[in-house]
Design a protein around this motif. Structure first.
Motif, short mmCIF file in Angstrom:
data_model
loop_
_atom_site.label_atom_id
_atom_site.label_comp_id
_atom_site.label_asym_id
_atom_site.label_seq_id
_atom_site.Cartn_x
_atom_site.Cartn_y
_atom_site.Cartn_z
N HIS A 43 1.16 -1.43 0.27
CA HIS A 43 0.08 -0.06 -0.13
C HIS A 43 1.01 0.82 -0.24
N ILE A 44 0.84 2.38 -1.09
CA ILE A 44 1.63 3.41 -1.46
C ILE A 44 0.64 4.30 -0.66
N THR A 45 0.61 5.14 -0.01
CA THR A 45 0.44 6.50 1.09
C THR A 45 1.12 7.81 1.03
N ASP A 46 0.97 8.77 1.83
CA ASP A 46 1.44 9.30 2.63
C ASP A 46 0.92 9.55 3.74
N VAL A 47 -0.08 8.71 4.34
CA VAL A 47 -0.36 8.50 5.66
C VAL A 47 0.14 7.38 6.27
N TYR A 48 1.18 7.67 7.45
CA TYR A 48 1.64 7.44 8.34
C TYR A 48 0.66 6.67 9.27
N VAL A 81 -2.22 2.50 -4.48
CA VAL A 81 -1.59 3.34 -4.27
C VAL A 81 -2.84 4.42 -4.23
N ASP A 82 -2.69 4.97 -3.78
CA ASP A 82 -3.44 5.98 -3.11
C ASP A 82 -2.70 7.72 -2.96
#
Length: 483
Positions: A43-48, A81-82
């Motif tokens: 899962h690719i995201t920008d939120v940890y 991919v988000d």
């Protein structure tokens, strides 16, 4: 920095992960991908999120290496991919490597990936024969690219093509190509500004998909004309089980009446219908209930019940249990397990009939190991015994002195289907015995004189046969006397 596949191949084993990944979690994911460990999803995201191991994109992450390792993986099954950075060079590097993957069976992209990467994504769809599920949301495909994607993988069984603002023109460009995806089992086109024109294009399509069980057209701009056209195709499908039309506020009571064509079709296998946020009121409830008369497939119909009054609920109550006669009760709907939303349970008439459709509570509340699996719910019996307290037992009188064993046996077999609120079987037996005692003298008298009549008729028949024999003998004797 431009790097080709040869560069990645030659440096893959000795590249320093500390330099290409921004966090220990990201390095761990790259390490597993490089060793081709059995890592199932990415899962690719920008939120940890400390609870899950995601690849959180930061400025120092080298997405080219991530794409390379994803492309080489033979174990990766799900890829989501988000988030993608604004730098197109980094995004292009990711998709250039990813497009070589042949193990991914579930792909979900919920962000715009740019025109350049649509080509790589198209190659991935064309060459990956393992892809089973594709979800594209908020992706600006454009009409030409949409056509390319519709012609993509022929292995996809679940396609979510929602929230892409296709419009009728965009859908027209993919309709012909999409119709060739006959392997589809689940199709979502929600929130795409699709109207009547798109529904007319869908009409022949849905009838030729032999495995299509789920169709989501929610939050479009479908009107009565579009729904009527769509229903024409759906009525020819014997595989569709779930239909979602929520948020299509242009559909009025006239459009809902067209559902009767689907509900009464011999091919109808629909089990779930969702009509949330569509202003379902009393008139709409009557249209739905009238159409559902005789339907035996639908299990759930979801819609908001805020504006339905007692008038609307009474229509559904009559659909579930028409108490005007035993025959009408028997012919009522015995399959629906949910109507509206949970606010329906405040309407007691609705809830008690739906509970009976689900089966007897006294049986369902038992532990599974104590349930009699031979008991198949028969709501007809439960409703008849509950709504018709004084059953007309006259049809059983034809059994004469066998009346009590027959009635008692029928009531005994019906007992597992009764609810707690139903009168006990013993009370019904007492009532049956009372009626029997009232008619017993007549039954006995009728039985005696019926026996006398039967014997008399038999004697008369024998006498007539003997008389016929004597007549023949007399005729024969007269002929001989003349000679």
């Amino acid at each position: 920095m431009n790097r080709d596949e040869k560069y990645y191949d030659s440096h893959a084993q000795d590249v320093d992960l500390e330099k290409i990944a921004s966090s220990e979690d990201n390095r761990e994911l790259l390490r597993m991908l490089r060793s081709d460990s059995c890592w199932d999803s990415l899962h690719i995201t920008d939120v940890y999120d400390s609870e899950v191991l995601d690849f959180v994109v930061r400025n120092s992450d080298d997405l080219g290496w991530l794409g390379y390792f994803v492309g080489k993986s033979t174990c990766l099954n799900s890829f989501t991919v988000d988030y993608l950075p604004e730098e197109r060079e980094r995004t292009n590097a990711l998709f250039g490597g990813f497009s070589r993957n042949r193990s991914i069976s579930e792909l979900c992209i919920t962000t715009d990936i740019g025109v350049d990467n649509l080509i790589d994504l198209g190659c991935f769809l064309r060459d990956n024969i393992r892809l089973d599920q594709l979800e594209l949301r908020n992706v600006d495909l454009g009409i030409e690219r949409a056509h390319t994607f519709a012609l993509g993988s022929t292995s996809i069984r679940k396609l979510h093509f929602g929230e892409n603002n296709l419009g009728d023109d965009g859908f027209a460009s993919i309709a012909a190509a999409l119709s060739k995806q006959t392997q589809l089992e689940r199709l979502s086109l929600r929130d795409n500004s699709l109207g009547a024109t798109s529904c007319k294009a869908l009409e022949p399509m849905v009838s030729i998909f032999p495995r299509l069980s789920y169709l989501d057209l929610s939050f479009n701009i479908i009107d009565d004309t579009g729904l009527e056209a769509l229903v024409g195709g759906l009525s020819k499908s014997n595989s569709l089980e779930e239909l979602n039309l929520s948020g299509n506020r242009l559909i009025t009571v006239e459009g809902l009446r067209s559902f009767s064509t689907l509900f009464r079709s011999e091919n109808c296998s629909l089990k779930s219908l969702t009509l949330e946020e569509m202003n379902i009121g009393d008139d709409e409830a009557e249209a739905l209930a009238d159409g559902l008369a005789g339907n035996k497939s639908l299990r759930c119909i979801y819609f908001s019940t805020d504006i339905i009054t007692e008038t609307g609920w009474s229509v559904f109550s009559r659909l579930l249990c028409d108490t005007s006669s035993i025959s009408n009760t028997y012919l009522s709907n015995h399959t629906l397990g949910l109507i509206g939303d949970h606010k329906q349970w405040r309407q007691w008439d609705i809830s008690r009939y739906i509970e009976r459709n689900k089966g007897p509570r006294r049986h369902n509340l038992l532990p599974w190991y104590e349930r009699d699996r031979r008991i198949v719910p028969k709501p007809q019996i439960s409703k008849i015994l509950f709504c018709h307290r004084n059953l007309d037992l006259e049809p059983f009188f034809r059994y004469k002195l066998k009346f009590l064993p027959v009635v008692f046996g029928w009531l005994q077999r019906a007992e597992p289907f009764l609810d707690y609120q139903d009168p006990g079987i013993e009370c019904r037996k007492v009532a049956a015995m009372h009626k029997f005692m009232r008619v017993m003298p007549q039954l006995v008298a009728d039985g005696y004189w019926a026996h006398v009549l039967k014997e008399t008729l038999e004697k008369k028949r024998k006498l007539l046969l003997e008389l016929d024999t004597l007549d023949e003998t007399e005729k024969s004797a007269r002929k001989r006397v003349k000679h």
